[in-house]
Design an enzyme around this catalytic site. Structure first.
Site, PDB file in Angstrom:
ATOM      1  N   LYS A  35       0.561  -1.334  -0.098  1.00 27.15           N
ATOM      2  CA  LYS A  35       0.091   0.027   0.039  1.00 27.15           C
ATOM      3  C   LYS A  35       0.826   0.868   0.283  1.00 27.15           C
ATOM      4  O   LYS A  35       2.277   1.421   0.267  1.00 27.15           O
ATOM      5  CB  LYS A  35      -0.994   0.445   1.346  1.00 27.15           C
ATOM      6  CG  LYS A  35      -0.210   0.319   2.967  1.00 27.15           C
ATOM      7  CD  LYS A  35      -1.486  -0.475   4.077  1.00 27.15           C
ATOM      8  CE  LYS A  35      -0.456  -0.373   5.064  1.00 27.15           C
ATOM      9  NZ  LYS A  35      -1.142  -0.670   5.825  1.00 27.15           N
ATOM     10  N   ARG A 130      -9.884  -0.426  14.993  1.00 27.34           N
ATOM     11  CA  ARG A 130      -9.826   0.287  13.719  1.00 27.34           C
ATOM     12  C   ARG A 130     -10.665  -0.161  13.065  1.00 27.34           C
ATOM     13  O   ARG A 130     -12.482  -0.119  12.858  1.00 27.34           O
ATOM     14  CB  ARG A 130      -8.633   0.428  13.380  1.00 27.34           C
ATOM     15  CG  ARG A 130      -8.353   1.679  12.539  1.00 27.34           C
ATOM     16  CD  ARG A 130      -7.133   1.279  11.782  1.00 27.34           C
ATOM     17  NE  ARG A 130      -6.756   0.320  11.719  1.00 27.34           N
ATOM     18  CZ  ARG A 130      -5.655   0.008  10.544  1.00 27.34           C
ATOM     19  NH1 ARG A 130      -4.491   1.771  10.489  1.00 27.34           N
ATOM     20  NH2 ARG A 130      -4.924  -1.299  10.554  1.00 27.34           N
ATOM     21  N   TYR A 255      16.906  29.567   8.446  1.00 27.15           N
ATOM     22  CA  TYR A 255      16.052  29.922   8.889  1.00 27.15           C
ATOM     23  C   TYR A 255      15.582  30.116  10.570  1.00 27.15           C
ATOM     24  O   TYR A 255      15.836  29.327  11.570  1.00 27.15           O
ATOM     25  CB  TYR A 255      14.621  29.825   8.766  1.00 27.15           C
ATOM     26  CG  TYR A 255      14.544  30.165   6.815  1.00 27.15           C
ATOM     27  CD1 TYR A 255      13.935  31.009   6.394  1.00 27.15           C
ATOM     28  CD2 TYR A 255      13.887  28.796   6.263  1.00 27.15           C
ATOM     29  CE1 TYR A 255      13.688  31.359   5.228  1.00 27.15           C
ATOM     30  CE2 TYR A 255      14.168  28.843   5.018  1.00 27.15           C
ATOM     31  CZ  TYR A 255      13.667  30.676   4.854  1.00 27.15           C
ATOM     32  OH  TYR A 255      13.406  30.925   3.028  1.00 27.15           O
ATOM     33  N   MET A 303      12.928  24.494   2.343  1.00 27.01           N
ATOM     34  CA  MET A 303      11.712  23.664   1.566  1.00 27.01           C
ATOM     35  C   MET A 303      12.781  22.650   0.341  1.00 27.01           C
ATOM     36  O   MET A 303      12.747  21.506   0.528  1.00 27.01           O
ATOM     37  CB  MET A 303      11.306  24.497   0.994  1.00 27.01           C
ATOM     38  CG  MET A 303       9.887  24.073  -0.126  1.00 27.01           C
ATOM     39  SD  MET A 303       9.231  24.805  -1.540  1.00 27.01           S
ATOM     40  CE  MET A 303       8.622  25.379   0.394  1.00 27.01           C
TER      41      MET A 303
HETATM   42  C1  LIG Z   1       0.244  -2.360   6.707  1.00 31.80           C
HETATM   43  C2  LIG Z   1      -0.624  -3.506   6.540  1.00 31.80           C
HETATM   44  C3  LIG Z   1       0.432  -4.110   7.476  1.00 31.80           C
HETATM   45  C4  LIG Z   1       1.642  -4.652   7.032  1.00 31.80           C
HETATM   46  O1  LIG Z   1       2.277  -3.812   8.710  1.00 31.80           O
HETATM   47  P1  LIG Z   1       3.760  -3.650   8.700  1.00 31.80           P
HETATM   48  O2  LIG Z   1       3.992  -3.172  10.397  1.00 31.80           O
HETATM   49  O3  LIG Z   1       4.428  -2.282   7.440  1.00 31.80           O
HETATM   50  O4  LIG Z   1       4.370  -4.773   8.784  1.00 31.80           O
HETATM   51  C5  LIG Z   1      -0.477  -5.840   7.647  1.00 31.80           C
HETATM   52  N1  LIG Z   1      -1.954  -5.847   7.682  1.00 31.80           N
HETATM   53  C6  LIG Z   1      -2.637  -5.122   7.477  1.00 31.80           C
HETATM   54  C7  LIG Z   1      -3.925  -4.783   7.989  1.00 31.80           C
HETATM   55  C8  LIG Z   1      -2.089  -3.315   7.052  1.00 31.80           C
HETATM   56  O5  LIG Z   1      -3.325  -2.387   7.173  1.00 31.80           O
END
Ligand SMILES: *Cc1c(COP(=O)(O)O)cnc(C)c1O
Length: 359
Positions: A35, A130, A255, A303
């Site tokens: 992702k 969640r 800055y 930046m």
């Molecule tokens: C992002 C995610 C993972 C991977 O998590 P890591 O900590 O990067 O290994 C696994 N399962 C779900 C559902 C996730 O959203």
């Protein structure tokens, strides 16, 4: 002339890390999590390099579209599932597996009329709070899935940990017990662990594991380093010195004039800044490699530029190589200096940078 800042992606390290995950959990199939543009590393590049993965996990339909458009044939799991009813026909076309984590998704699925049934992963909320069905709704959800003609027989089961990176927190054990209780009489395939659990809790290596961060060669532990787990960093963010100043004692730098020279000293200017994804909140003292020697960030990140104390590298010249994180400079350490986590730094690398692949 192109900007001298760039991102180097080490494809061998990526393959090495996948192999390392297989060694750690030899009995489990691997759903490689890609992702957020593969944690900033480039979705297609990473999926092609990890072609041996048993499946890929993505957050959204757009990411799955990109993978299929690039002829990636591995199974793909949509980790947040469908958001709307009309996502489903596209999901069938793209041959995706879906996570179903709430009542509204279950209804969408029940009311659809799909050409083909879908493989569903039922997500159970064992305590992260969640996504996922509450524990007391799981049996009903499973029953409805098994009665739904849009669902392939035997939905798979999953849950997700909140604190697997902290071995002292009892929540992980509680979550695991709940999941095991709920699934102990089920023949369904199961998945529990993210990177931290893969390392800390071998008992969570069930049918499938879901590594993300560790594939990119980064430790998921609070204070850990990748090499402790045999992982190699995949992303290196590098740049060059574009100016060097000889400053005098009490001169301030950058800055806000927040940093004051304690003595006469050379200060370098690096051609990268928060516009490239370097964290603006990195403190003075954050390590930076100049010609492979550790120096320190001084003053505020701007930046497009950073300033660096060159007292450890008085011979440095304009054009010399600078590493901001990656090979020889753990991103875990930079994240601590910036009070963030490596995930955020990697995802935040700006797409204006040129990416180079190293085989
Ligand atoms: C992002 C995610 C993972 C991977 O998590 P890591 O900590 O990067 O290994 C696994 N399962 C779900 C559902 C996730 O959203």
């Amino acid at each position: 002339m192109t900007r001298p800042s760039r991102v180097v992606i080490d494809k061998q390290a990526l393959q090495h890390n996948l192999q390392r995950v297989r060694e750690l959990a030899p009995k489990s199939k691997i759903m490689a999590i890609v992702k957020a543009d593969a944690y900033g590393h480039g979705l297609i590049r990473v999926a092609q390099t990890l072609h041996d993965a048993d499946a890929f996990g993505v957050a959204c339909l757009e990411e799955a579209e990109q993978l299929r458009a690039a002829s990636i044939k591995n199974p793909i799991v949509l980790l947040e599932g469908p958001h709307k009813a009309n996502d489903l026909s596209r999901i069938v076309e793209l041959q995706l597996d879906i996570v179903i984590h709430n009542e509204s998704q279950l209804q969408i699925l029940e009311q659809a009329n799909l050409d083909e049934p879908l493989q569903v992963w039922l997500k159970i909320d064992t305590g992260m709070h969640r996504l996922g069905f509450p524990v007391d709704k799981v049996n009903e959800a499973l029953e409805r899935l098994s009665n739904c003609s849009n669902v392939k027989p035997a939905p798979k089961l999953m849950t997700h940990f909140a604190v697997a990176n902290d071995k002292n927190n009892p929540l992980t054990q509680q979550q695991l017990e709940l999941f095991n209780q709920l699934s102990k009489n089920s023949e369904a395939e199961k998945t529990i662990s993210n990177s931290a659990a893969i390392i800390n809790y071998p008992e969570t290596h069930v049918d499938w594991i879901r590594p993300g961060l560790m594939l990119y060669g980064v430790s998921p532990m609070k204070e850990g380093r990748a090499d402790e787990h045999g992982l190699k960093p995949v992303m290196t963010l590098e740049s060059e010195l574009i100016s060097i100043q000889q400053l005098s004692k009490n001169d301030t730098v950058g800055y806000g004039a927040t940093w004051k020279c304690p003595e006469d000293m050379p200060v370098g200017v690096i051609a990268a800044g928060y516009g490239d994804g370097f964290p603006r909140h990195a403190k003075s003292g954050t390590p930076i490699l100049v010609n492979d020697v550790r120096c320190s960030l001084i003053g505020r990140a701007s930046m497009d530029m950073l300033t660096v104390d060159l007292r450890n590298q008085p011979e440095a010249r304009i054009g010399d190589r600078v590493v901001l994180w990656g090979e020889s400079l753990p991103i875990e350490e930079i994240a601590q200096y910036a009070e963030t986590i490596p995930y955020e730094l990697m995802c935040g690398v700006h797409k204006r940078l040129e990416f180079f692949e190293q085989d």
